[in-house]
Motif scaffolding. Structure first.
Motif, PDB file in Angstrom:
ATOM      1  N   GLU A   1       0.775  -1.197  -0.083  1.00  0.00           N
ATOM      2  CA  GLU A   1      -0.016  -0.010  -0.032  1.00  0.00           C
ATOM      3  C   GLU A   1       0.794   1.520  -0.144  1.00  0.00           C
ATOM      4  O   GLU A   1       0.503   2.180  -0.753  1.00  0.00           O
ATOM      5  N   LYS A   2       1.916   1.167   0.575  1.00  0.00           N
ATOM      6  CA  LYS A   2       2.706   2.276   0.755  1.00  0.00           C
ATOM      7  C   LYS A   2       3.993   2.438  -0.071  1.00  0.00           C
ATOM      8  O   LYS A   2       5.031   3.242  -0.203  1.00  0.00           O
ATOM      9  N   CYS A   3       3.972   1.454  -1.199  1.00  0.00           N
ATOM     10  CA  CYS A   3       5.201   1.228  -2.372  1.00  0.00           C
ATOM     11  C   CYS A   3       4.911   2.568  -3.211  1.00  0.00           C
ATOM     12  O   CYS A   3       3.911   2.549  -3.891  1.00  0.00           O
ATOM     13  N   ARG A   4       5.890   3.545  -3.315  1.00  0.00           N
ATOM     14  CA  ARG A   4       5.769   4.753  -3.992  1.00  0.00           C
ATOM     15  C   ARG A   4       5.380   4.507  -5.364  1.00  0.00           C
ATOM     16  O   ARG A   4       4.451   5.319  -6.012  1.00  0.00           O
ATOM     17  N   PHE A   5       6.116   3.534  -6.109  1.00  0.00           N
ATOM     18  CA  PHE A   5       6.137   3.579  -7.367  1.00  0.00           C
ATOM     19  C   PHE A   5       5.282   2.198  -7.755  1.00  0.00           C
ATOM     20  O   PHE A   5       5.694   1.546  -9.031  1.00  0.00           O
ATOM     21  N   SER A   6       4.357   1.681  -7.371  1.00  0.00           N
ATOM     22  CA  SER A   6       4.028   0.116  -7.408  1.00  0.00           C
ATOM     23  C   SER A   6       3.364   0.321  -8.780  1.00  0.00           C
ATOM     24  O   SER A   6       3.130  -0.839  -9.410  1.00  0.00           O
ATOM     25  N   LYS A   7       2.695   1.342  -9.063  1.00  0.00           N
ATOM     26  CA  LYS A   7       1.784   1.500 -10.308  1.00  0.00           C
ATOM     27  C   LYS A   7       2.683   1.155 -11.672  1.00  0.00           C
ATOM     28  O   LYS A   7       2.236   0.663 -12.641  1.00  0.00           O
ATOM     29  N   SER A   8       3.892   1.561 -11.442  1.00  0.00           N
ATOM     30  CA  SER A   8       4.689   1.297 -12.709  1.00  0.00           C
ATOM     31  C   SER A   8       5.199  -0.370 -12.742  1.00  0.00           C
ATOM     32  O   SER A   8       5.814  -0.528 -14.012  1.00  0.00           O
ATOM     33  N   LEU A   9       5.063  -0.840 -11.693  1.00  0.00           N
ATOM     34  CA  LEU A   9       5.356  -2.522 -11.787  1.00  0.00           C
ATOM     35  C   LEU A   9       4.047  -3.198 -12.325  1.00  0.00           C
ATOM     36  O   LEU A   9       4.356  -4.323 -12.754  1.00  0.00           O
ATOM     37  N   GLU A  10       2.886  -2.615 -12.456  1.00  0.00           N
ATOM     38  CA  GLU A  10       1.795  -3.204 -13.032  1.00  0.00           C
ATOM     39  C   GLU A  10       2.038  -3.750 -14.411  1.00  0.00           C
ATOM     40  O   GLU A  10       2.618  -2.903 -15.200  1.00  0.00           O
ATOM     41  N   GLY A  11       1.764  -4.936 -14.974  1.00  0.00           N
ATOM     42  CA  GLY A  11       1.928  -5.231 -16.078  1.00  0.00           C
ATOM     43  C   GLY A  11       2.944  -6.228 -16.299  1.00  0.00           C
ATOM     44  O   GLY A  11       3.426  -6.825 -17.467  1.00  0.00           O
ATOM     45  N   TYR A  12       3.905  -6.236 -15.253  1.00  0.00           N
ATOM     46  CA  TYR A  12       5.117  -6.966 -15.284  1.00  0.00           C
ATOM     47  C   TYR A  12       5.135  -8.256 -14.567  1.00  0.00           C
ATOM     48  O   TYR A  12       4.181  -8.457 -13.539  1.00  0.00           O
TER      49      TYR A  12
END
Length: 507
Positions: free
Chosen positions: A45-56
């Motif tokens: 929940e607090k991972c700042r850049f989690s969205k950029s890992l979506e799709g990997y």
């Protein structure tokens, strides 16, 4: 250096995927066909850049680094900042594959264009990317949410991500060698310089020290293609100092100068610049640095209707913008050249994209209208940027109240220069940042008549973070105070103004 070619097992365990470098490295490795496992002490929940890992397709461990992470990994990629004395480092029993190994083993494999300067970098970079997208060319994106990403290792790693081209904003925190490293390691093949005006003087000491950090861009691209603002004497002086022998393309605008100011020449003399915007215009120095006959010139500029003619070496173009300001005529001109020269696009396709570009968030951005008073924010945070932006607001809209949320990276002198620019162009000034409040206190102590123009009543103790000079509440209070004045326009300048612009919802 470890060579990937010699590796028989290909599972990489990346520590710190919620940090910028770890996030980018994990994505680079997977895009190159390797198996990636990631871990971070942050929760999902607090991972700042989690969205950029979506799709990997990565196996991710949040909140802890279990033994399973090490068991599954053939190579461990630690953060550059991870102490060898840390508990997690002591658990590593596999070969390390570090940041420099990533840079050395994986090259850009695409055309790479760099954009640097003091002001206008983000607008220029964003517009050039838009033109690329509009014409079916995909730029590599770091996709780090709310991260400008123009310095340190982000541009270098960004250039290695998926894309047809890489269009990189190249910045500096005022550290010599930073720009050189980015250009070299990102394998930049051509570039653009918007302008060079004083900034980061707290860390570098003098304007020329700062200019030479930017000059590293010229030194590294010495035999390649450079597009530059020919009406900036600092750029033209550095080109001579570095004995630039590549493909040089200059641009400028035809506009009546409105003021004359001094600027230090690379030869050490103070020269007079008949300014079009801060630090740029018409100049002559006895050392031989003088305004050139530029290759591309913008004429017949109609700021109200956002139009101008651009004379290229071959033809005249009619340019329609959707953004305001004389400084944006410079920005758009540089981008048109870059899109034509680097992206190899025809002018008609470029102009279609320019006409629909509505600007960058936080740059001359209207955020609200309260009781018929329009409220704008702008990220301007150094003296030249503030002067240019406020000058354009005055030209376009007339009277306004300026709310200062800046803490200059050039310290007291920078804060004073910013405040004086606000006094010159604004009808009223509201110091919202601690730094601007201290300047207000000094100025009013020396000239009590300024109390009619400066809305000042206290000095707070906010501790600045870079150029972030005020808190959410201080920005809100500053705008609230500005709303009490008889002005139909409020301009809040600085990083805090753009970061906390949602405060107008409280009002």
């Amino acid at each position: 250096m470890k060579e990937v070619k010699s590796m028989t097992k290909k599972t990489f365990g990346v520590i710190g995927v919620c940090g910028a470098n770890g996030n980018l490295i994990a994505r680079i490795l997977e895009e190159r066909g390797y198996d990636v496992i990631g871990t971070d002490l942050s929760s999902a929940e607090k991972c700042r850049f989690s969205k950029s890992l979506e799709g990997y397709d990565m196996e991710l461990y949040y909140g802890e680094t279990p033994d399973e992470f090490f068991e599954k990994s053939d190579y461990i990629v630690p953060p550059a900042s991870l102490s060898k004395k840390s508990a997690i480092f002591k658990k590593i029993d596999k070969s390390l594959f570090e940041l420099e190994d990533v840079i050395d083993n994986f090259h850009t494999e695409k055309p790479v264009f760099g954009i640097t300067g003091t002001n206008g970098k983000t607008t220029t970079t964003t517009l050039l990317k838009k033109i690329a997208y509009d014409n079916g060319i995909e730029p590599a994106e770091h996709n780090l949410e709310k991260m400008q990403g123009n310095a340190e290792y982000i541009p270098i790693l960004q250039s290695r991500l998926h894309g047809d081209v890489a269009i990189l904003e190249v910045g500096t925190f005022g550290v010599p060698g930073t720009v050189k490293r980015i250009v070299e390691c990102a394998e930049i093949q051509a570039g653009l310089i918007t302008n060079i005006t004083p900034d980061h003087l707290d860390s570098l000491g003098s304007f020329m020290d700062y200019a030479h950090v930017k000059g590293e861009f010229i030194g590294e691209l010495n035999s390649k293609q450079l597009i530059v603002n020919g009406q900036d004497p600092t750029i033209m002086g550095l080109l001579r100092e570095y004995d630039f022998n590549g493909d040089l393309i200059t641009f400028g605008i035809d506009w009546m100068p409105e003021s004359v100011n001094s600027k230090e020449c690379v030869c050490g003399r103070e020269i007079k610049v008949k300014e079009i915007i801060s630090g740029c215009g018409y100049y002559f120095c006895p050392c031989g640095i003088t305004t050139p006959q530029v290759d591309y010139i913008a004429t017949n500029i109609d700021l109200k209707n956002r139009r101008f003619d651009l004379h290229t070496p071959d033809e005249k173009l009619e340019v329609q913008m959707s953004i305001d300001g004389l400084h944006n005529v410079y920005n758009v001109t540089g981008v048109i050249i870059a899109a034509h020269e680097f992206l190899k696009l025809p002018y008609d396709k470029i102009l279609e994209s320019v006409a629909t570009f509505t600007g960058v968030e936080g740059r001359m951005e209207k955020v609200a209208e309260i009781n018929s008073t329009e409220i704008y924010v702008d990220y301007a945070h150094n003296p030249a940027g503030v002067q240019t932006v406020l000058d354009q607001f005055e030209k376009l809209f007339g009277d306004f109240t300026c709310v200062i949320t800046v803490s200059s990276e050039s310290g007291h002198d920078g804060d004073l220069a910013i405040f004086n620019n606000a006094l010159e162009y604004a009808k009223y000034v509201v110091p919202a940042s601690a730094a601007s409040q201290k300047i207000a206190c000094e100025l009013i102590r020396d000239d009590s008549s300024l109390t009619e123009k400066i809305l000042f009543d206290h000095v707070d103790d906010f501790v600045k973070k870079g150029t972030l000079g005020a808190s959410y509440d201080e920005v809100r209070e500053g705008i609230e105070k500005a709303l009490t004045m008889d002005c139909g326009l409020i301009v809040a300048i600085g990083e805090a103004a753009t970061k906390f612009k949602s405060c107008v919802d409280d009002l």
